[in-house]
Design a protein around this motif. Structure first.
Motif, PDB file in Angstrom:
ATOM      1  N   LEU A 236       0.800  -1.220   0.000  1.00 54.08           N
ATOM      2  CA  LEU A 236       0.000   0.000   0.000  1.00 54.08           C
ATOM      3  C   LEU A 236       0.836   1.276   0.000  1.00 54.08           C
ATOM      4  CD1 LEU A 236      -2.704  -1.090   2.596  1.00 54.08           C
ATOM      5  CD2 LEU A 236      -3.050  -0.789   0.141  1.00 54.08           C
ATOM      6  N   ALA A 237       2.141   1.154   0.181  1.00 53.56           N
ATOM      7  CA  ALA A 237       2.977   2.347   0.232  1.00 53.56           C
ATOM      8  C   ALA A 237       3.014   3.078  -1.108  1.00 53.56           C
ATOM      9  CB  ALA A 237       4.395   1.977   0.657  1.00 53.56           C
ATOM     10  N   TYR A 238       2.770   2.367  -2.192  1.00 55.09           N
ATOM     11  CA  TYR A 238       2.953   2.936  -3.529  1.00 55.09           C
ATOM     12  C   TYR A 238       1.833   2.422  -4.417  1.00 55.09           C
ATOM     13  CZ  TYR A 238       5.473   4.029  -7.925  1.00 55.09           C
ATOM     14  OH  TYR A 238       5.856   4.505  -9.153  1.00 55.09           O
ATOM     15  N   SER A 239       1.133   3.322  -5.102  1.00 53.04           N
ATOM     16  CA  SER A 239      -0.074   2.937  -5.835  1.00 53.04           C
ATOM     17  C   SER A 239       0.192   1.884  -6.897  1.00 53.04           C
ATOM     18  CB  SER A 239      -0.707   4.182  -6.477  1.00 53.04           C
ATOM     19  OG  SER A 239       0.195   4.806  -7.373  1.00 53.04           O
ATOM     20  N   GLU A 240       1.337   1.975  -7.581  1.00 56.84           N
ATOM     21  CA  GLU A 240       1.623   0.995  -8.627  1.00 56.84           C
ATOM     22  C   GLU A 240       1.850  -0.399  -8.046  1.00 56.84           C
ATOM     23  OE1 GLU A 240       4.614   0.378 -12.458  1.00 56.84           O
ATOM     24  OE2 GLU A 240       4.552   2.286 -11.383  1.00 56.84           O
TER      25      GLU A 240
ATOM     26  N   ASP B  71      -5.266  -0.238  -3.105  1.00 56.86           N
ATOM     27  CA  ASP B  71      -5.197   1.153  -2.692  1.00 56.86           C
ATOM     28  C   ASP B  71      -6.598   1.748  -2.597  1.00 56.86           C
ATOM     29  OD1 ASP B  71      -4.083   3.811  -2.278  1.00 56.86           O
ATOM     30  OD2 ASP B  71      -4.592   4.194  -4.370  1.00 56.86           O
ATOM     31  N   GLN B  72      -7.447   1.422  -3.541  1.00 56.65           N
ATOM     32  CA  GLN B  72      -8.822   1.920  -3.517  1.00 56.65           C
ATOM     33  C   GLN B  72      -9.629   1.274  -2.382  1.00 56.65           C
ATOM     34  OE1 GLN B  72      -9.942   4.473  -5.297  1.00 56.65           O
ATOM     35  NE2 GLN B  72      -7.843   4.630  -6.095  1.00 56.65           N
ATOM     36  N   LEU B  73      -9.326   0.020  -2.074  1.00 53.57           N
ATOM     37  CA  LEU B  73     -10.018  -0.639  -0.970  1.00 53.57           C
ATOM     38  C   LEU B  73      -9.660   0.028   0.353  1.00 53.57           C
ATOM     39  CD1 LEU B  73     -11.919  -3.067  -0.372  1.00 53.57           C
ATOM     40  CD2 LEU B  73      -9.867  -4.383   0.195  1.00 53.57           C
TER      41      LEU B  73
ATOM     42  N   GLN C 275       3.759   9.183  -7.512  1.00 50.69           N
ATOM     43  CA  GLN C 275       4.119   9.325  -6.099  1.00 50.69           C
ATOM     44  C   GLN C 275       3.007   9.976  -5.282  1.00 50.69           C
ATOM     45  OE1 GLN C 275       7.951  11.022  -5.261  1.00 50.69           O
ATOM     46  NE2 GLN C 275       8.901  10.014  -7.023  1.00 50.69           N
ATOM     47  N   GLY C 276       2.331  10.943  -5.846  1.00 49.24           N
ATOM     48  CA  GLY C 276       1.316  11.667  -5.109  1.00 49.24           C
ATOM     49  C   GLY C 276       0.005  10.933  -4.939  1.00 49.24           C
ATOM     50  N   GLN C 277      -0.139   9.765  -5.546  1.00 55.22           N
ATOM     51  CA  GLN C 277      -1.398   9.036  -5.458  1.00 55.22           C
ATOM     52  C   GLN C 277      -1.539   8.268  -4.146  1.00 55.22           C
ATOM     53  OE1 GLN C 277      -2.219   6.740  -8.990  1.00 55.22           O
ATOM     54  NE2 GLN C 277      -1.524   8.366 -10.349  1.00 55.22           N
ATOM     55  N   THR C 278      -0.466   8.102  -3.429  1.00 49.72           N
ATOM     56  CA  THR C 278      -0.528   7.507  -2.095  1.00 49.72           C
ATOM     57  C   THR C 278       0.237   8.430  -1.141  1.00 49.72           C
ATOM     58  OG1 THR C 278       1.487   6.213  -2.389  1.00 49.72           O
ATOM     59  CG2 THR C 278      -0.575   5.151  -3.038  1.00 49.72           C
TER      60      THR C 278
ATOM     61  N   THR D 298       4.904   8.581   4.782  1.00 49.09           N
ATOM     62  CA  THR D 298       4.766   7.440   5.691  1.00 49.09           C
ATOM     63  C   THR D 298       6.100   7.023   6.288  1.00 49.09           C
ATOM     64  OG1 THR D 298       4.901   5.938   3.790  1.00 49.09           O
ATOM     65  CG2 THR D 298       2.702   6.507   4.592  1.00 49.09           C
ATOM     66  N   ILE D 299       6.030   6.397   7.456  1.00 49.10           N
ATOM     67  CA  ILE D 299       7.213   5.845   8.106  1.00 49.10           C
ATOM     68  C   ILE D 299       7.690   4.614   7.354  1.00 49.10           C
ATOM     69  CG2 ILE D 299       8.082   4.835  10.254  1.00 49.10           C
ATOM     70  CD1 ILE D 299       5.787   6.386  11.679  1.00 49.10           C
ATOM     71  N   GLU D 300       6.731   3.805   6.910  1.00 54.20           N
ATOM     72  CA  GLU D 300       7.060   2.517   6.293  1.00 54.20           C
ATOM     73  C   GLU D 300       7.308   2.659   4.792  1.00 54.20           C
ATOM     74  OE1 GLU D 300       3.245   1.923   8.807  1.00 54.20           O
ATOM     75  OE2 GLU D 300       4.138   3.429   7.485  1.00 54.20           O
ATOM     76  N   CYS D 301       8.187   1.826   4.295  1.00 51.53           N
ATOM     77  CA  CYS D 301       8.350   1.666   2.852  1.00 51.53           C
ATOM     78  C   CYS D 301       7.518   0.492   2.345  1.00 51.53           C
ATOM     79  CB  CYS D 301       9.815   1.430   2.498  1.00 51.53           C
ATOM     80  SG  CYS D 301      10.899   2.767   3.022  1.00 51.53           S
ATOM     81  N   SER D 302       7.059  -0.327   3.270  1.00 54.75           N
ATOM     82  CA  SER D 302       6.209  -1.475   2.937  1.00 54.75           C
ATOM     83  C   SER D 302       5.008  -1.460   3.866  1.00 54.75           C
ATOM     84  CB  SER D 302       6.974  -2.795   3.116  1.00 54.75           C
ATOM     85  OG  SER D 302       8.139  -2.825   2.333  1.00 54.75           O
ATOM     86  N   ARG D 303       3.825  -1.390   3.273  1.00 56.25           N
ATOM     87  CA  ARG D 303       2.590  -1.458   4.064  1.00 56.25           C
ATOM     88  C   ARG D 303       1.715  -2.546   3.470  1.00 56.25           C
ATOM     89  NH1 ARG D 303      -1.141   2.211   4.465  1.00 56.25           N
ATOM     90  NH2 ARG D 303      -0.666   3.447   2.587  1.00 56.25           N
ATOM     91  N   GLY D 304       1.655  -3.668   4.133  1.00 60.20           N
ATOM     92  CA  GLY D 304       0.851  -4.780   3.648  1.00 60.20           C
ATOM     93  C   GLY D 304      -0.633  -4.466   3.738  1.00 60.20           C
TER      94      GLY D 304
END
Length: 567
Positions: A140-144, A150-152, A398-401, A406-412
């Motif tokens: 979830l950190a990055y829209s791509e 991301d929409q959920l 980048q601006g889509q999320t 964020t603190i995290e680079c990975s958000r499951g």
């Protein structure tokens, strides 16, 4: 304890289960917590079915290894073998023996006796949703990297925003790894807004400031500050709590005035909606009003960020629109009154700048599923790092999320999928039924303890799932209220300090001798506090607690526990 609360708890009719409510509860439990493969085919998987079937034996903790097929040998292998497999293993189509053993013998929150803390069994739809998220594996950190996940996430955030009274178009939020991280964001939002130079130059270069939180708050309220580089000894003010363990507004005003009078900034005020051990719920609107009034009086340019740690109590939002007069679910009288009292405070969430939601607590979603809600999405701009730090991400995406904030680079996204599924299938009514069942259990437990005569209940007026209590030796103590009142004066009387130590030691021995019978309770070193001495110091008062979040728990387990309470 208020007289009305006490009288209701001691009124057997007010604590009775209504047959209509029992019918609603049985239907809800069968639909959402039964692990029924006919309703949720995921539980047809042989490994899942085996885990569930083993847990249905309801073995006590010391019986579980021996009761599991080949359990002793598997346990010996698990704790003794540390070598990696050299060769490949072909899938056999059968459950993995070690994985099934470790899962089946993980803490059994499905056991009706499991009431140790603010943890519980996840709901069937939440398990189903979480598995979908695990299989899809979005970041979830990055829209791509997230795609439709991301929409959920945005969808769930809008649902919560709308329900609590935030503007869903103006607010935002993000799922993260636990309530501690949510509270970390709460602090960070305040620090970055009030002390913007800290993002590049650290905490040593900023003007004088103080972080404010409550003495009744979760321990992460302090550990997070250390992580952020805050001098917790010199730059933190912990506000006193009342006898009900909620924040003391008089002390809060004194401390805020002391800061503002000398131009000392207050980046963040952190309060709590549902403390872990006694479910104290701070009033939010008075804190909000106080902040607005003092900032105008002292001409404070950047208002303190008001964050609410609602990790435990957030789920009471499902009662915001409940018809308390009609009472369509036939909730019993004492519990209905308690819910109405709590909801009056929960309505004030809309005044918070941000708040913590732990779906994996009283939302019945698997670990981890935590959401930090933010009232004003523009606040996230204060967290933004330099764009050149993100050079290997597509600039237009980048601006889509909240990638740069964020603190995290990975958000499951497992927590998002689980939360969405739980709320979709259980709905507001399903949550109301299960939460009311838990609260009715808590009040029944309180009423049974009161009948014994040698038990002091901790702040029963809070009326949440957490029930704290102290046991007293009936040969020593005739009046538990008077004894507890004396213990509270221990900071100014050595004899009362000795009394506190003696009674605590006796209760602790009873707790250890009793073992796991009926309910699996927990020992807590801070179930209450003493009175403050003239210097504002106080002493912890220990005790025992049970937290009734488990939808499988019933009055049978409570009756068994109470009958064996003295060991």
């Amino acid at each position: 304890m208020s007289n009305s609360c006490l009288s209701l708890l001691q009124n057997k009719e007010a604590n009775q289960l209504n047959s209509a409510f029992e019918r609603y509860y049985n239907e809800a439990f069968a639909d959402y917590f039964s692990r029924d493969p006919n309703k949720w085919p995921v539980f047809n998987e042989p490994g899942f079915a085996a885990i569930h079937n083993f847990r249905q034996q309801r073995l006590s903790p010391h019986e579980r290894i021996a009761g599991y097929p080949n359990g002793e040998a598997l346990h010996a292998q698990l704790v003794g073998d540390a070598s990696l497999s050299q060769g490949r293993m072909r899938p056999s189509g059968q459950p993995d023996e070690m994985l099934a053993f470790a899962a089946a013998l993980s803490k059994d929150w499905e056991n009706p006796s499991s009431v140790e803390n603010v943890v519980t069994m996840p709901a069937d739809p939440a398990i189903y949703g979480s598995m979908m998220g695990a299989m899809a594996n979005p970041n979830l950190a990055y829209s791509e990297y997230a795609g439709m996940a991301d929409q959920l996430e945005k969808h769930v955030i809008r649902q919560i925003a709308t329900h609590v009274g935030y503007d869903p178009e103006q607010s935002t939020g993000l799922f993260t790894q636990g309530g501690t991280f949510c509270n970390l964001y709460g602090y960070l939002l305040g620090l970055r807004k009030s002390l913007p130079t800290a993002i590049h130059h650290g905490m040593q270069s900023v003007p004088d400031y103080r972080i404010i939180n409550s003495q009744g708050g979760h321990y992460s309220n302090m550990t997070n500050l250390s992580l952020l580089g805050v001098d917790i000894k010199e730059k933190t003010i912990r506000i006193k709590v009342t006898d009900s363990h909620d924040i003391d507004f008089d002390d809060l005003e004194r401390q805020m005035r002391a800061c503002f009078a000398v131009k000392c900034l207050i980046p963040t005020i952190m309060i709590t909606m549902g403390t872990t051990d006694t479910f104290a719920v701070d009033k939010i609107k008075p804190v909000y009003d106080l902040r607005e009034r003092l900032c105008e009086e002292y001409q404070v340019p950047v208002k303190p960020h008001l964050h609410v740690d609602a990790a435990v109590g957030w789920s009471m939002i499902f009662f915001l629109d409940y018809d308390f007069k009609r009472n369509p679910l036939a909730i019993n009288e004492v519990t209905l009154a308690g819910i109405e009292r709590t909801v009056a405070r929960v309505r004030e969430l809309k005044y918070a700048d941000s708040f913590t939601v732990d779906f994996h607590k009283w939302g019945y979603v698997p670990y981890t599923s935590s959401l930090v809600m933010i009232k004003n999405k523009d606040d996230m701009k204060a967290l933004e790092n330099e764009p050149e730090n993100f050079s290997y991400f597509e600039h237009d995406l980048q601006g889509q999320t909240h990638l740069q904030s964020t603190i995290e680079c990975s958000r499951g996204a497992v927590g998002v999928f689980g939360a969405y599924a739980a709320m979709k299938y259980m709905g507001i009514e399903g949550y109301q039924i299960i939460l009311a069942h838990c609260l009715q259990n808590a009040n029944y437990f309180r009423s049974q303890l009161l009948e014994l005569g040698n038990v002091k209940l901790m702040v029963p007026e809070n009326q949440g799932p957490s029930v704290g209590f102290r046991l007293y030796n009936p040969e020593w103590v005739n009046d538990v209220n008077a004894e507890f009142a004396n213990e509270q004066q221990c900071m100014s009387n050595e004899a009362y300090m000795a009394m506190l130590a003696r009674n605590s030691k006796w209760h602790r021995q009873i707790f250890k001798q009793r073992g796991k019978v009926g309910l699996y309770t927990n020992w807590v070193e801070f179930i209450s506090r003493s009175a403050y001495n003239p210097y504002g110091k106080y002493s912890y008062i220990p005790g025992e607690k049970a937290v009734f979040m488990n939808p499988a728990t019933g009055r049978t387990q409570i009756d068994t526990f109470v009958s064996r309470l003295m060991g």
